[in-house]
Every structure is written in C-alpha cells, then in structure tokens.
Design a protein around this motif. Structure first.
Motif, PDB file in Angstrom:
ATOM      1  N   GLY A 532     -16.058   3.292  18.818  1.00  0.00           N
ATOM      2  CA  GLY A 532     -16.276   3.681  17.698  1.00  0.00           C
ATOM      3  C   GLY A 532     -15.778   2.907  15.776  1.00  0.00           C
ATOM      4  N   ALA A 533     -15.322   1.881  16.203  1.00  0.00           N
ATOM      5  CA  ALA A 533     -13.552   1.487  15.332  1.00  0.00           C
ATOM      6  C   ALA A 533     -14.208   0.708  15.316  1.00  0.00           C
ATOM      7  CB  ALA A 533     -12.365   1.703  15.240  1.00  0.00           C
ATOM      8  N   PRO A 534     -14.681  -0.905  14.692  1.00  0.00           N
ATOM      9  CA  PRO A 534     -13.845  -2.399  14.177  1.00  0.00           C
ATOM     10  C   PRO A 534     -12.938  -2.962  14.848  1.00  0.00           C
ATOM     11  CG  PRO A 534     -15.012  -1.567  12.436  1.00  0.00           C
ATOM     12  CD  PRO A 534     -14.641  -0.024  13.182  1.00  0.00           C
ATOM     13  N   ALA A 535     -11.392  -2.155  14.582  1.00  0.00           N
ATOM     14  CA  ALA A 535     -10.346  -2.594  14.239  1.00  0.00           C
ATOM     15  C   ALA A 535      -9.248  -1.628  15.314  1.00  0.00           C
ATOM     16  CB  ALA A 535     -10.187  -2.997  12.764  1.00  0.00           C
ATOM     17  N   HIS A 536      -8.321  -2.627  15.367  1.00  0.00           N
ATOM     18  CA  HIS A 536      -7.026  -1.327  15.810  1.00  0.00           C
ATOM     19  C   HIS A 536      -5.697  -2.524  15.490  1.00  0.00           C
ATOM     20  CE1 HIS A 536     -10.649  -0.064  18.289  1.00  0.00           C
ATOM     21  NE2 HIS A 536      -9.419   1.081  18.561  1.00  0.00           N
ATOM     22  N   SER A 537      -5.066  -1.462  15.256  1.00  0.00           N
ATOM     23  CA  SER A 537      -3.474  -1.838  15.206  1.00  0.00           C
ATOM     24  C   SER A 537      -2.978  -1.158  16.739  1.00  0.00           C
ATOM     25  CB  SER A 537      -3.204  -1.297  13.740  1.00  0.00           C
ATOM     26  OG  SER A 537      -1.516  -1.774  13.495  1.00  0.00           O
ATOM     27  N   CYS A 585      -9.494   1.942  13.044  1.00  0.00           N
ATOM     28  CA  CYS A 585      -9.927   1.759  11.987  1.00  0.00           C
ATOM     29  C   CYS A 585     -10.958   1.973  12.052  1.00  0.00           C
ATOM     30  CB  CYS A 585      -9.576   1.552  11.348  1.00  0.00           C
ATOM     31  SG  CYS A 585      -7.326   1.170  10.952  1.00  0.00           S
ATOM     32  N   PRO A 586     -12.022   2.786  11.215  1.00  0.00           N
ATOM     33  CA  PRO A 586     -13.325   2.313  10.981  1.00  0.00           C
ATOM     34  C   PRO A 586     -13.878   1.249  10.357  1.00  0.00           C
ATOM     35  CG  PRO A 586     -12.751   3.772   9.651  1.00  0.00           C
ATOM     36  CD  PRO A 586     -11.491   3.856  10.418  1.00  0.00           C
ATOM     37  N   SER A 591      -9.834  -7.489   5.674  1.00  0.00           N
ATOM     38  CA  SER A 591     -10.828  -8.001   5.264  1.00  0.00           C
ATOM     39  C   SER A 591     -11.085  -6.258   4.109  1.00  0.00           C
ATOM     40  CB  SER A 591     -11.898  -7.810   5.505  1.00  0.00           C
ATOM     41  OG  SER A 591     -12.222  -8.945   6.274  1.00  0.00           O
ATOM     42  N   ASP A 592     -10.478  -5.636   4.538  1.00  0.00           N
ATOM     43  CA  ASP A 592     -11.313  -4.244   4.171  1.00  0.00           C
ATOM     44  C   ASP A 592     -10.120  -3.194   3.302  1.00  0.00           C
ATOM     45  OD1 ASP A 592     -13.897  -4.938   4.100  1.00  0.00           O
ATOM     46  OD2 ASP A 592     -14.437  -3.207   5.553  1.00  0.00           O
ATOM     47  N   ARG A 593      -8.653  -3.567   3.570  1.00  0.00           N
ATOM     48  CA  ARG A 593      -7.708  -2.671   3.835  1.00  0.00           C
ATOM     49  C   ARG A 593      -6.352  -3.618   3.183  1.00  0.00           C
ATOM     50  NH1 ARG A 593      -7.390   2.689   5.932  1.00  0.00           N
ATOM     51  NH2 ARG A 593      -9.252   2.868   7.351  1.00  0.00           N
ATOM     52  N   GLY A 594      -7.235  -5.318   3.821  1.00  0.00           N
ATOM     53  CA  GLY A 594      -5.572  -5.649   2.929  1.00  0.00           C
ATOM     54  C   GLY A 594      -4.576  -5.143   3.495  1.00  0.00           C
ATOM     55  N   GLY A 595      -4.580  -4.806   5.696  1.00  0.00           N
ATOM     56  CA  GLY A 595      -3.811  -4.477   6.074  1.00  0.00           C
ATOM     57  C   GLY A 595      -2.579  -3.147   6.358  1.00  0.00           C
ATOM     58  N   GLU A 596      -3.290  -2.592   5.103  1.00  0.00           N
ATOM     59  CA  GLU A 596      -3.286  -1.373   4.760  1.00  0.00           C
ATOM     60  C   GLU A 596      -3.863  -0.382   5.243  1.00  0.00           C
ATOM     61  OE1 GLU A 596      -0.285  -0.061   3.287  1.00  0.00           O
ATOM     62  OE2 GLU A 596       0.159  -2.462   3.265  1.00  0.00           O
ATOM     63  N   GLN A 604      -9.463  10.879  17.124  1.00  0.00           N
ATOM     64  CA  GLN A 604     -10.009  10.512  16.293  1.00  0.00           C
ATOM     65  C   GLN A 604     -11.046  12.166  16.130  1.00  0.00           C
ATOM     66  OE1 GLN A 604     -12.628   8.760  18.942  1.00  0.00           O
ATOM     67  NE2 GLN A 604     -14.236   8.277  17.140  1.00  0.00           N
ATOM     68  N   ALA A 605     -11.207  13.124  16.797  1.00  0.00           N
ATOM     69  CA  ALA A 605     -11.252  14.650  16.335  1.00  0.00           C
ATOM     70  C   ALA A 605     -10.342  15.016  15.599  1.00  0.00           C
ATOM     71  CB  ALA A 605     -11.408  15.349  17.803  1.00  0.00           C
ATOM     72  N   SER A 606      -9.598  14.711  15.071  1.00  0.00           N
ATOM     73  CA  SER A 606      -8.691  14.733  13.600  1.00  0.00           C
ATOM     74  C   SER A 606      -8.692  15.036  12.461  1.00  0.00           C
ATOM     75  CB  SER A 606      -7.480  15.126  13.867  1.00  0.00           C
ATOM     76  OG  SER A 606      -6.926  16.478  14.958  1.00  0.00           O
ATOM     77  N   ALA A 607     -10.065  13.074  12.655  1.00  0.00           N
ATOM     78  CA  ALA A 607      -9.132  12.185  11.399  1.00  0.00           C
ATOM     79  C   ALA A 607     -11.362  12.623  10.328  1.00  0.00           C
ATOM     80  CB  ALA A 607      -9.882  11.022  12.102  1.00  0.00           C
ATOM     81  N   ALA A 608     -10.475  12.640   9.127  1.00  0.00           N
ATOM     82  CA  ALA A 608     -11.725  12.490   8.578  1.00  0.00           C
ATOM     83  C   ALA A 608     -12.568  10.964   8.049  1.00  0.00           C
ATOM     84  CB  ALA A 608     -11.229  12.651   6.887  1.00  0.00           C
ATOM     85  N   GLU A 609     -13.265  10.999   7.193  1.00  0.00           N
ATOM     86  CA  GLU A 609     -14.121  10.086   6.912  1.00  0.00           C
ATOM     87  C   GLU A 609     -13.734   8.884   7.103  1.00  0.00           C
ATOM     88  OE1 GLU A 609     -18.998   9.026   5.937  1.00  0.00           O
ATOM     89  OE2 GLU A 609     -18.353  11.358   5.150  1.00  0.00           O
ATOM     90  N   GLY A 610     -14.069   7.942   7.278  1.00  0.00           N
ATOM     91  CA  GLY A 610     -12.826   6.618   6.677  1.00  0.00           C
ATOM     92  C   GLY A 610     -11.447   6.459   6.963  1.00  0.00           C
ATOM     93  N   GLN A 611     -11.041   7.156   7.558  1.00  0.00           N
ATOM     94  CA  GLN A 611      -9.427   7.317   8.266  1.00  0.00           C
ATOM     95  C   GLN A 611      -9.259   6.770   9.838  1.00  0.00           C
ATOM     96  OE1 GLN A 611      -8.368  11.577   8.526  1.00  0.00           O
ATOM     97  NE2 GLN A 611      -5.842  10.902   7.930  1.00  0.00           N
ATOM     98  N   CYS A 612      -7.671   6.080   9.637  1.00  0.00           N
ATOM     99  CA  CYS A 612      -7.857   5.856  10.995  1.00  0.00           C
ATOM    100  C   CYS A 612      -6.941   7.003  11.496  1.00  0.00           C
ATOM    101  CB  CYS A 612      -6.899   4.332  10.344  1.00  0.00           C
ATOM    102  SG  CYS A 612      -7.312   3.113   9.701  1.00  0.00           S
ATOM    103  N   PHE A 613      -7.028   6.140  12.949  1.00  0.00           N
ATOM    104  CA  PHE A 613      -6.783   7.897  13.422  1.00  0.00           C
ATOM    105  C   PHE A 613      -6.079   6.922  14.484  1.00  0.00           C
ATOM    106  CE2 PHE A 613     -10.841   7.068  14.856  1.00  0.00           C
ATOM    107  CZ  PHE A 613     -11.091   6.629  16.363  1.00  0.00           C
TER     108      PHE A 613
END
Length: 953
Positions: A532-537, A585-586, A591-596, A604-613
């Motif tokens: 469910g996340a298009p990016a991982h760090s 990250c959702p 592209s969307d966060r500039g790496g931040e 994931q269960a504790s994350a707010a909308e748009g929040q990385c987990f």
C-alpha cells in the motif's frame, strides 16, 4: 664443456624462480655477450640435471627490466652461519627460493677452494647477501630475468661457448614463480594447493584489468555484476553469494596485500601495478578463515624498488575509451624507497536511449566508465632484522552505473539519470621482525573507509515525467548515503622455512561498521505500491560485524619425499543491526517529499493519513562460534612431480537481514505498550526472523603438479569433492502484503564434484601456450523453497514439495547451482616474431569457452507462454508471453587477439588488441526473468584498442 668452480661446487638448481633471459636482452658488449652465452649453457645443463621448473607467464621483453628491478629490491630473512661457500650458497638458495647455478673453468677451481663464507643473519636483498658471501672470492654473480642467479668466474676468465652451440640449440624452458598461498614464500610447483598465479607482466600483456577479464584466466571462477549497489559478486567452484546489500558477504574472500577486503573495490576493480594475483580454489578456512568457503583471491601490489624507474601507458579504444596508467619508483635512501602508481579510465556507454528519455551524453550514460585510483607505498628496511611496508590507496568511481539490457541493440527509456559517487580509502601496513633462531614476527594492519551514493533507474521504461504521473509505472533506486569502516589486526609468529618441522601461529581480528539509507520509489499504474505504499526508505544506521580468531599450521617433513600438514582455526563471529528500520511512505519520497520523510509512525496501523510508517524493525544481535581444520599429506616421487591429498573445511558466518513487522495500534514511540511489543519483536528477530545461519563446506581433494618435456611444460590438476551445507541463497522475495525484499535462506546442502587442469607449455623458444579445463558437477542435494520470481507458479518448472500448508513450496532438489558451467576452458597462445634490426613483434590469441549455466536455483530455462497455478493445478496464459533462456546463459565462446611491437633497443612499445571479436552478447546475471523481454547484465561488446607504453630507468 663448462665445468664447476671450487671442486666441491657442482651445478646447482635449488628450489627456485628460474627465469631464462632472451639473448637479445643480454648484450652489453662483446665480453658480456660471451658471458651470457655461458650463462645460457649453464642454465640448459642445470635444467637437464635437476629438471625443477614451475609455471608462470613470462613478462614481455620491454617490461622485463621492471621485473629485474622488483626482484632486486625483494628482501629475505636470512640466517646463514659461517660455513664453506658451497654450503652457504645452498642455504642462501633454500632461504630465498632463488635458483643458484655455479660454474667456471677448471683452472680456477683452486683459487676458491675451501673458502668459508661469512655468517649472515637478518633482512637482506639477494644482492646484498651475495656481496657478503662472495666478498673473499674472485667470483661474480648475475641475475637471469631477475629470478635465478648464476655465479660467474672473473671477467678475464670468460671464454666463448663450445663451437657450434647456439641459442637455437637450446631447449625452451619455463620459469618458476613464488607464491605465499601457504603464508610462506614457496615455489608454485612445490605448493600442494590448487593455486593459479598470474604475474604483473602477464596482466599487462593480456590487458587483464578487471575482475571479468581475470575470470577468463582462472578455472571455475565466475564474476557477476549488480547495478544499484555497484558490486561484483564472485563464484568459485559454484560457491558464492548474490546478496549485494550492505549485509551480504561473498563466499570467496578477497585480500589485498594480506588485508581482508569486505568491499571488493580499488585494486580488485582496476588491476594496476600488481606484482601478481593468486587465486586459491576450495575452502581456505584455516589460513584465510573469513568467508572463504569457496576460495580466496589474493592481490599483491608491486613493492617499492631500490632503483629509479617509471612506466607510463595509454590505451585508446572503442567507445572513446581512454585509459592512462603511470608508475614512478624512487629510492629515497639506501634502505628506504617509495612507489607511486595511478590509473584513470574513461569510456562512453554502448547503451542507446529512446527519444522519450532524459537527455544524457554518451559519456554520461549507463554502462560508461569513469574510474580513478592511485596508490603510494613505502618500504623501509629499518635495520637488518626489521622491515616496515606501508601503503595508502584511493579509489573513485564516478560512472553512471551498470544497467541490465535486453541486448546490445535494444534501446532503453530512462527517467532517472545514472549517478555514482563511490570513494574508497585504504591504509595497509606490514611490519616484519626477524627474531633469534630464525623465528619471525609479523604485524599486519589495515583500515578501510568506503562511502557511496547512487541514483539508478530500476524500471528502464518510464519516460521523463513518469516519476510524478500516477498512471505510469515508475521505479527508481537511490542510495542516499552509505559508509563502511573496516579495521584489521593480525599477528603472525612462525619459524624458519628451513626447519624440518615448520610452525605458524597467528591471531586475527576484523571488524566492520556500516550504515546506509537506501530509497526505493516503485509506483504502480494505480498510484499504489508494495504494502500500500509507493515508496520505501531502508535506513540501517548501525550494522556491523566482528571476528576474532586464532589459527595455526604445522608442516613436517617425514622424509625428503613425504610431508604432513595440519592446521586449525577457531573463532567467534558477531553480527548486529541496531536501529535499522524499513520505512514505507504513501507518496513518492523524492518527487513529492524532496527526500524528507517527516515524523514517522511506529507502524501502519498507527499512521495518520499521508504519514510514513515503519514497515520492518531490523534490530538483531547474533554470535556464532566455529572451528575449521585442514589435513594434508604430500608426496614428491620425483623432482618434477608432486601429489597431495587434502581435507579442508570452510566457514561463513550468518548474515543479518530485514526483520519482523510490528502489529497493533500505538500512540507513538513512547507508548509503553509499543516498547513491550518492540522488545518481543526483537526477541523474534534474534530467534531467526532477522538473520540467516552460517554456511559450511568440507572438501576432499586429490591434486598433482607435474613438470614435463624436460622442463618445457607444467601440468597441474585437482580432483575434488565438496560438501556444501546450509548455503546462504538470496533473492527477491514477495511478502504477504506485496512488499519486495532481498531475502536469504539456508538451502540444506549441495554437492560439488569437479576436475581442474592447468597447462603451461613452452612450445618453442618463442612460443608459449597456457590454458585450463574445468569440469564441474554441482547440484542441490535437497532444497525446498518458494520461487522468487514466480511465487504462485513455481510448479511450472519444478515439482511441488507436497506440503498442503504451503502450496507454493516447490522442490529444487537435483537442480544445478547457479553460476556453474559444467564445462569451461581457456587457451592463450603467444609467439615472438624477431624482426631483425627493427625489433620484435609478439602475436597472441586467446579463447574462453563456457558451457551453459543458470542464474537462479529454479533452473527455469525457457518460458513457454503458459504458467501452472500452484494451488489449482490449472494452466493459464503467461501475461508476459513466451521467452527463451530467462535465467540461463547458453554455451558461448569469446575470442581475443593482439599484436605488440617492441623496437630494438627502444624503451617503448605499441600493442594493438581486440576483445570479444565475434561480438557475442554474454550475460553474467539476470535482472528480471518475468517480463516480456528478460534483461541481463552483459559483458562488453566487441572492442578494439591501441596501447602505447614506455619504460624509463
């Protein structure tokens, strides 16, 4: 005919590095020419009487002066009591490994009869030792190609050779080489191990300047390439590792000047200014204990010399290749010398980009070259008993990175420009102290620092703009930063090589700490991604390993013909990950966060909308203890024959990997319930969720080394059976939520049987033929796993494991190990063509043949266009369609050729060469096997080049 000096001095050829010098290099004037003819006659007769030869490839004539200078500066630990001269020379030969031939006219026999040579004890060059030994005589000495030594009468006593005897009447001979494969300096042909040694002159002559080219010269060695980590993966006799991450280790250990290198870069990538390369095949768990279940690569850099010299060369070739190499040697004082060597290589890419790609010049495209390295070394003979060698090396890679391709002609679409910034600094030191009674104490230390950042296009299909368009699949891999720090300390204590019972005792300590942030953007066409996340760090700030071990070896001469050897190593390996996290990250990170990433939720269960987990917690700390042994019996039925039977064990410690996922909902990192759950998760990681266990190998080997055709040929061979247990097999695994991770497992066991032959033959005075043959039978004994590329359809190629609880489990038992051709061979022929007063031309041709091999344990071969569903047993259409050899490289041949011109009396040369003359696209690994057109990491296409070089004294 020639007779000996000093009645008791008979022609000697004593266990040694004998090099036969070309007559063209020997002419220093009429008297010296006659002297050299005498030397050649002595060499021939000495070879007839003793026939002790061994293999090495002869440096070309223009470069032999460099070999002479290197040999002149080599220091030896000597302990020779005062005794008759002939016995002193015998001890000198044994302790240095240099061939000594003594001859003069009969009428001088009485001049030196009964002379006692002075005592020698300490560190000496061969020249310094001979000056002292011969100080009270009227004898002289002369080197033959910097290896063997001939004792000559006074210059006034030189006479011409017998009438009718010419250079043409002499037989072709091979030269000897010394190796330190046993951590003692020994002749290759008298070393009871499967060792391939290639000297620096041969590396330059054949333009062997990379691991891939080196593999074409060594039996059973394969090299694969990775793109997004700029790593080379080694396989020897089928043993290796395809885990290219910061946690991965190869099963083939690499050492540079005695220093273990956990990151194969620098000298291992740019093979420049090397004295030789030694490849030890089979487990080396005693003397080279860390990660040597398959074997060891030892690189020995050229040492500072006692004479001023320099060398430069320039290569220009296809794809605008420009490679410049320079070497400068400077003796600062009588006992201190410095040496600097550097190399720079640039080449354009052979990859075509489509019109929709980001613009890049060919010099900046993927599969280009932009490499630089230099090395400064110092050799200081502090006193007769103490020598200190120190070296600093810097390596830089600014290439775009390696990219997998469909083939040479299919263009790729690039939206992420390739960028690599890899820097490596290495400091290496070796101090040797000669103690009383011939015992030596050696302290070896090394420090390495590697940093890397890299951008890499994973999809190779998305045009510019796809990284921000949710309707277009996009994937980019970026190493934001990474650092690796390695330290080594080693103490070796050993007695003299001349003792009947030789012992070695050593302590070895190695530690590495590393950290990395590795970002993946993998946006699917619907804007989602794995889990469910298009990016991982992937952030591992503190991963590390440590090894402490003691080892030793005994060698006992039962008789002149029989030798027993035994060794053991015991050690403690520790690996850890502290604070490692896989963060999802959702939206797209770059592209969307500039790496931040912002504030990161604990799961994931504790994350707010748009929040990385945090998707995975990787904390783990594991320790393994190991003891490996070696036992060997050696029999020498004749001077030119050696047989050995050896049992050896290898050990490779376990490796850490991504850990478990945390369930439940929490208020944050300070939530007591979260802390309790985290501790339970770490316990789960330490119970096996975040590491893979050790692998071991045991090898029984019967080997032989033969000198044939009156010293003109050597034939070495080994017949072996290796039991390989708990193999660390890595691949791309798909988790239940769709997340793709590099996962390793332990395959229960495999058996590797094989035969290796190596040939070196002086076919004529001007011709040399060398080659190898490798036959390997390597299969998994029992291996149940899920197909990494086709997890739901593995039964398409392999039978079900018949486990109803795990329907996707398939049986790889009986499959061939990856990177193992059943048959491979290499042949190289070189012929010198005299051109009269013009000089000399040297023509050479090389062939490398390999049978087919697989890149995956699944051994799939082809895709038929139909896939079998593991659970339903029904066949369905493969959406990617049919394809051939999706994880298999068919049998292939590679041809190379060259023609070199060396002018008479000149210090320069020209060399025209061509590689991969038939332009075969030879893959060394597969990147993706489940797409319409599978992609592979290929070797270079056909290339031609011209090398120009000069030597200065």
């Amino acid at each position: 005919m020639l007779k000996t000096c000093c009645g008791s001095l008979t022609p000697l050829l004593l266990a040694a590095q004998l090099c036969v010098m070309s007559a063209a290099n020997a002419v220093d004037g009429v008297a010296e020419a006659i002297a050299e003819d005498v030397v050649e006659g002595v060499v021939e007769r000495a070879m007839e009487s003793t026939a002790k030869t061994a293999e090495i490839n002869t440096p070309d004539s223009a470069e032999s002066s460099a070999a002479n200078a290197r040999a002149a500066n080599t220091s030896y630990r000597l302990r020779i009591p005062s005794q008759p001269l002939d016995q002193a020379l015998l001890a000198f030969s044994r302790q240095t490994g240099l061939a000594v031939m003594v001859s003069t006219q009969q009428n001088h026999a009485g001049d030196n009869q009964g002379i006692a040579a002075p005592a020698l004890e300490g560190e000496f060059t061969a020249e310094a030792a001979l000056e002292r030994l011969l100080a009270d005589t009227d004898l002289r000495y002369r080197r033959v190609d910097g290896q063997g030594i001939v004792i000559l009468p006074p210059s006034t006593a030189i006479t011409a050779p017998p009438q009718g005897e010419t250079l043409a009447d002499q037989r072709p001979l091979l030269e000897e080489v010394e190796v330190v494969a046993s951590k003692r300096r020994t002749s290759l042909q008298r070393t009871p191990m499967a060792v391939t040694a290639i000297n620096g002159g041969t590396l330059r002559e054949r333009n062997i300047d990379s691991l891939q080219q080196l593999a074409a010269e060594v039996p059973s060695l394969q090299v694969a390439r990775n793109g997004d980590h700029t790593a080379s993966m080694l396989y020897l006799r089928g043993v290796g590792s395809d885990n290219h991450t910061e946690a991965g280790d190869s099963g083939v250990a690499t050492h540079v000047d005695g220093i273990f290198s956990s990151r194969v870069q620098g000298s291992a990538v740019l093979l420049y200014d090397l004295d030789r390369v030694e490849v030890l095949r089979g487990p080396q768990g005693t003397l080279f204990g860390r990660n040597s279940t398959g074997g060891v690569l030892n690189y020995h850099t050229a040492r500072p010399e006692s004479e001023w010299s320099s060398r430069i060369s320039l290569i220009v070739g296809d794809y605008r290749q420009r490679k410049f190499t320079a070497v400068a040697n400077a003796p600062v004082t009588d006992n201190w010398a410095l040496r600097w060597a550097g190399v720079s290589e640039r080449a354009d890419s052979y990859v075509d980009y489509t019109d929709g790609s980001v613009y890049a010049r060919r010099s900046d495209r993927y599969n280009n070259a932009d490499l630089f390295s230099h090395r400064l070394s110092s050799s200081w003979q502090i006193n007769d008993s103490l020598n200190w060698w120190l070296s600093y090396e810097r390596f830089e890679d600014r290439s775009a990175g390696s990219l997998p391709l469909v083939d040479y002609s299919t263009a790729v679409t690039i939206d992420t420009p390739g960028r690599t910034q890899l820097d490596q600094d290495a400091l290496r030191s070796r101090a040797e102290l000669l103690l009383p009674s011939g015992v030596s104490l050696t302290y070896i230390a090394g420090y390495g620092l590697t940093s890397r950042s890299q951008d890499w296009d994973e999809d190779r299909s998305g045009a510019v703009g796809s990284e921000t368009d949710p309707a277009i699949y996009h994937q980019s891999n970026r190493t934001i930063w990474s650092k690796y720090r390695a330290r080594q300390h080693e103490l070796q204590l050993k007695n003299s090589d001349e003792e009947r019972l030789r012992w070695l005792l050593a302590y070895f300590s190695f530690s590495e700490s590393n950290g990395i942030r590795f970002d993946l953007e993998h946006q699917e066409a619907d804007g989602s991604g794995w889990g469910g996340a298009p990016a991982h760090s992937f952030q591992q700030p503190n991963r590390g390993s440590r090894l402490d071990a003691i080892y030793g070896q005994l060698d006992f001469d039962i008789s002149p013909d029989w030798e027993l050897s035994a060794g053991a190593r015991t050690g403690r390996d520790q690996r850890h990950d502290r604070g490692g996290r896989n963060i999802a990250c959702p939206d797209l990170i770059r592209s969307d966060r500039g790496g931040e990433l912002g504030e990161i939720a604990v799961n994931q269960a504790s994350a707010a909308e748009g929040q990385c987990f945090v998707a995975n917690y990787n904390d783990v700390d594991r320790t393994w203890h190991s003891t490996t042994i070696m036992a060997r019996v050696t029999y020498r039925p004749a001077d030119q024959a050696l047989l050995y039977l050896q049992y050896a064990e290898g050990f490779k410690p376990g490796i850490v990997q991504d850990g478990a996922t945390l369930g439940g909902s929490y208020d944050g990192a300070d939530d007591p319930e979260f802390q309790a759950a985290l501790q339970a998760l770490i316990a789960q990681n330490n119970a096996g969720a975040a590491y893979v266990g050790p692998e071991t190998s045991t090898n029984v080997e019967l080997g032989f080394k033969l000198g044939l055709v009156d010293g003109a040929m050597t034939l070495n061979g080994a017949l072996f059976n290796t039991r390989y247990r708990d193999l660390q097999v890595s691949g791309l695994a798909v988790e239940e939520d769709g997340t793709e991770l590099i996962r390793s497992i332990n395959a229960p066991s495999a058996t590797i049987r094989g035969l290796e032959l190596e040939l070196n033959w002086a076919t004529t005075l001007n011709g040399r033929l060398s080659g190898f043959l490798s036959l390997l039978d390597a299969h998994y004994d029992r291996f149940l796993a899920v197909d990494n590329e086709f997890p739901l359809h593995g039964q398409t190629w392999n039978p079900s494991a018949d486990n109803t609880d795990f329907p996707d489990l398939v049986d790889f038992s009986g499959n061939r190990l990856k990177q193992v051709p059943e048959l491979s061979l290499g042949l190289n022929y070189r012929h010198e063509l005299p051109l009269g007063s013009w000089g000399q031309a040297t023509a050479r041709v090389g062939l490398r043949y390999s049978g087919d091999m697989y890149f995956d344990a699944a051994n799939r071969g082809h895709r038929s266009g139909q896939l079998l569903d593991n659970r339903s047993g029904e066949w369905a259409e493969d959406p990617a369609g049919p394809a051939r050899n999706i994880d298999r490289q068919p049998a292939y041949s590679l041809w190379s050729a060259g023609l070199k011109f060396t002018p008479s009396g000149g210090n320069w040369w020209l060399d025209l060469y061509g590689d991969n003359l038939t332009n075969n696209a030879v893959a060394n690994d597969v990147h993706e096997a489940d797409i319409t057109a599978p992609e592979y990491y290929y070797g270079a296409p056909r290339t031609f080049g011209l090398r120009v070089g000069a030597q200065f004294q």
